[in-house]
Design an enzyme around this catalytic site. Structure first.
Site, PDB file in Angstrom:
ATOM      1  N   ARG A  30       0.842  -1.207   0.000  1.00 37.71           N
ATOM      2  CA  ARG A  30       0.000   0.000   0.000  1.00 37.71           C
ATOM      3  C   ARG A  30       0.883   1.266   0.000  1.00 37.71           C
ATOM      4  O   ARG A  30       1.038   1.923  -1.022  1.00 37.71           O
ATOM      5  CB  ARG A  30      -0.947  -0.032   1.228  1.00 37.71           C
ATOM      6  CG  ARG A  30      -2.092   0.975   1.159  1.00 37.71           C
ATOM      7  CD  ARG A  30      -1.703   2.373   1.600  1.00 37.71           C
ATOM      8  NE  ARG A  30      -1.119   2.431   2.938  1.00 37.71           N
ATOM      9  CZ  ARG A  30      -0.559   3.525   3.426  1.00 37.71           C
ATOM     10  NH1 ARG A  30      -0.499   4.645   2.724  1.00 37.71           N
ATOM     11  NH2 ARG A  30      -0.012   3.525   4.636  1.00 37.71           N
ATOM     12  N   CYS A 264       4.448   9.134   0.465  1.00 34.71           N
ATOM     13  CA  CYS A 264       3.058   9.572   0.410  1.00 34.71           C
ATOM     14  C   CYS A 264       2.936  10.587  -0.720  1.00 34.71           C
ATOM     15  O   CYS A 264       3.759  11.503  -0.822  1.00 34.71           O
ATOM     16  CB  CYS A 264       2.661  10.197   1.747  1.00 34.71           C
ATOM     17  SG  CYS A 264       1.015  10.925   1.717  1.00 34.71           S
TER      18      CYS A 264
END
Ligand SMILES: CC(C)(COP(=O)([O-])OP(=O)([O-])OC[C@H]1O[C@@H](n2cnc3c(N)ncnc32)[C@H](O)[C@@H]1OP(=O)([O-])[O-])[C@@H](O)C(=O)NCCC(=O)NCCSC(=O)C[C@@](C)(O)CC(=O)[O-]
Length: 336
Positions: A30, A264
């Site tokens: 992820r 991110c």
């Protein structure tokens, strides 16, 4: 398992009751992949998750039910979790940002009424600063918490475990150094809405061990350390030191990413998480054992394989060293 250990080297006041098992939450599929620009086929993501589970990882973050307009790479998460092999006892949490994400997930679970289920856990996420929450969730931190509370309640009603993330616990890419009191308050709200654990993210990866220690001391004033996890990006090379700082402060769950993948999309310039290989290597001679006893050699192979698939070099220091050592041993092996 809990046992009392004496830590003479740290002085008498550090005699403590600690849990000697470290849980690693593998976030590579992820956090590791969400920032990749090229399309990563579903079968590669599935193979990554399956190989990590086969290698002994007990918790593997499998994807996100976020808006595909915001994070296109996670668009195929329904297919990924429908196709991955599910090993009983292994947790495969997915990120959920809002009610729509939870509805998409629970509808999928209804379509697949199987045991073990496609997943038994969601992660909800917010941040310690409004600026980061605005960039990541298009709202303020306060509003994000108000939106997440019913999502957490509904997930619990569906029998799902709920984990929480607080991003930018040390520094924010938009508003600078972060107030640790705010980190504590946000983490407390996540616990109060039903999160069994809150992962504290140095999203930018610029935290130092001293800062991590100070932040944890503040958060621990309200939240039992058993409910905290550490999530350290490695932009400034301090992630492994921060992991051990967190462990020395009683944290027993660490997020890491195979091959050191990741970043991110809303933390410009930040590199990947601390590499799983580096954490496993460094824990080998520590007083802790790792839940599931993951096979370090195989994790090194997986880090190498997925890095090649992504067309990049594996950045795990331990992974590279172990590979080089193997190559040297192979060259020196007498040919028959
Ligand atoms: C929360 C929103 C959706 C708000 O985004 P928004 O634009 O304000 O949402 P909206 O409600 O206005 O919806 C916009 C469109 O998205 C759709 N939509 C809305 N929700 C969903 C959903 N769940 N799944 C699929 N589609 C969705 C919705 O239906 C609509 O579609 P349209 O009508 O335009 O066709 C957006 O900001 C978002 O998805 N953000 C996620 C960002 C993200 O995933 N970031 C990375 C993960 S966090 C992280 O990496 C940090 C962490 C956890 O690792 C820890 C650390 O390192 O610090």
């Amino acid at each position: 398992m809990f046992r009392t250990i004496s830590r003479r080297s740290l002085g008498r006041r550090h005699y403590a009751t600690v849990r000697d098992i470290v849980n690693i939450v593998e976030v590579g599929p992820r956090d590791g992949l969400q920032n990749e620009k090229g399309v990563i086929p579903v079968d590669v993501k599935v193979e990554l998750i399956d190989r990590l589970a086969d290698a002994g990882m007990q918790t593997i973050e499998a994807g996100s039910f976020v808006s595909p307009k915001w994070v296109p790479q996670m668009a195929g998460t329904s297919d990924v979790i429908s196709q991955m092999k599910r090993i009983a006892g292994v947790h495969y949490p997915v990120l959920v940002p809002n009610q729509k994400g939870l509805d998409n997930l629970t509808n999928l679970l209804k379509e697949h009424p199987i045991s073990p289920p496609l997943t038994d856990e969601i992660s909800i996420f917010t941040a310690a600063t409004d600026a980061f929450t605005r960039a990541n969730l298009n709202t303020t931190t306060k509003e994000s918490l108000e939106r997440l509370a019913p999502v957490a309640r509904s997930a619990l009603d569906h029998g799902l475990r709920v984990r929480g993330y607080v991003s930018v616990v040390i520094a924010c890419p938009y508003s600078g150094l972060v107030d640790y009191v705010r980190v504590r308050e946000v983490a407390k709200e996540l616990v109060e809405m039903g999160c069994y654990e809150v992962s504290l993210g140095d999203t930018v990866g610029m935290g130092t061990p001293t800062q991590v220690a100070e932040m944890l001391e503040e958060v621990k004033k309200t939240i039992p350390v058993e409910q905290l996890a550490g999530h350290f990006h490695d932009t400034y090379g301090t992630a492994i030191a921060n992991v051990f700082t967190a462990l020395s402060h009683g944290v027993r769950t660490i997020d890491s990413s195979v091959g050191g993948l990741g970043g991110c999309p809303y933390s410009p310039g930040a590199t990947g998480n601390v590499a799983t290989e580096d954490v496993l290597y460094a824990l080998q001679t520590s007083p802790y054992s790792v839940a599931g006893n993951p096979d370090l050699d195989e994790i090194v192979n997986i880090g190498w394989w997925i890095s090649e698939k992504l067309g990049r070099e594996c950045v795990s220091r331990a992974g590279r060293a172990i590979r080089s050592k193997r190559d040297r041993a192979e060259k020196e092996r007498p040919k028959l």
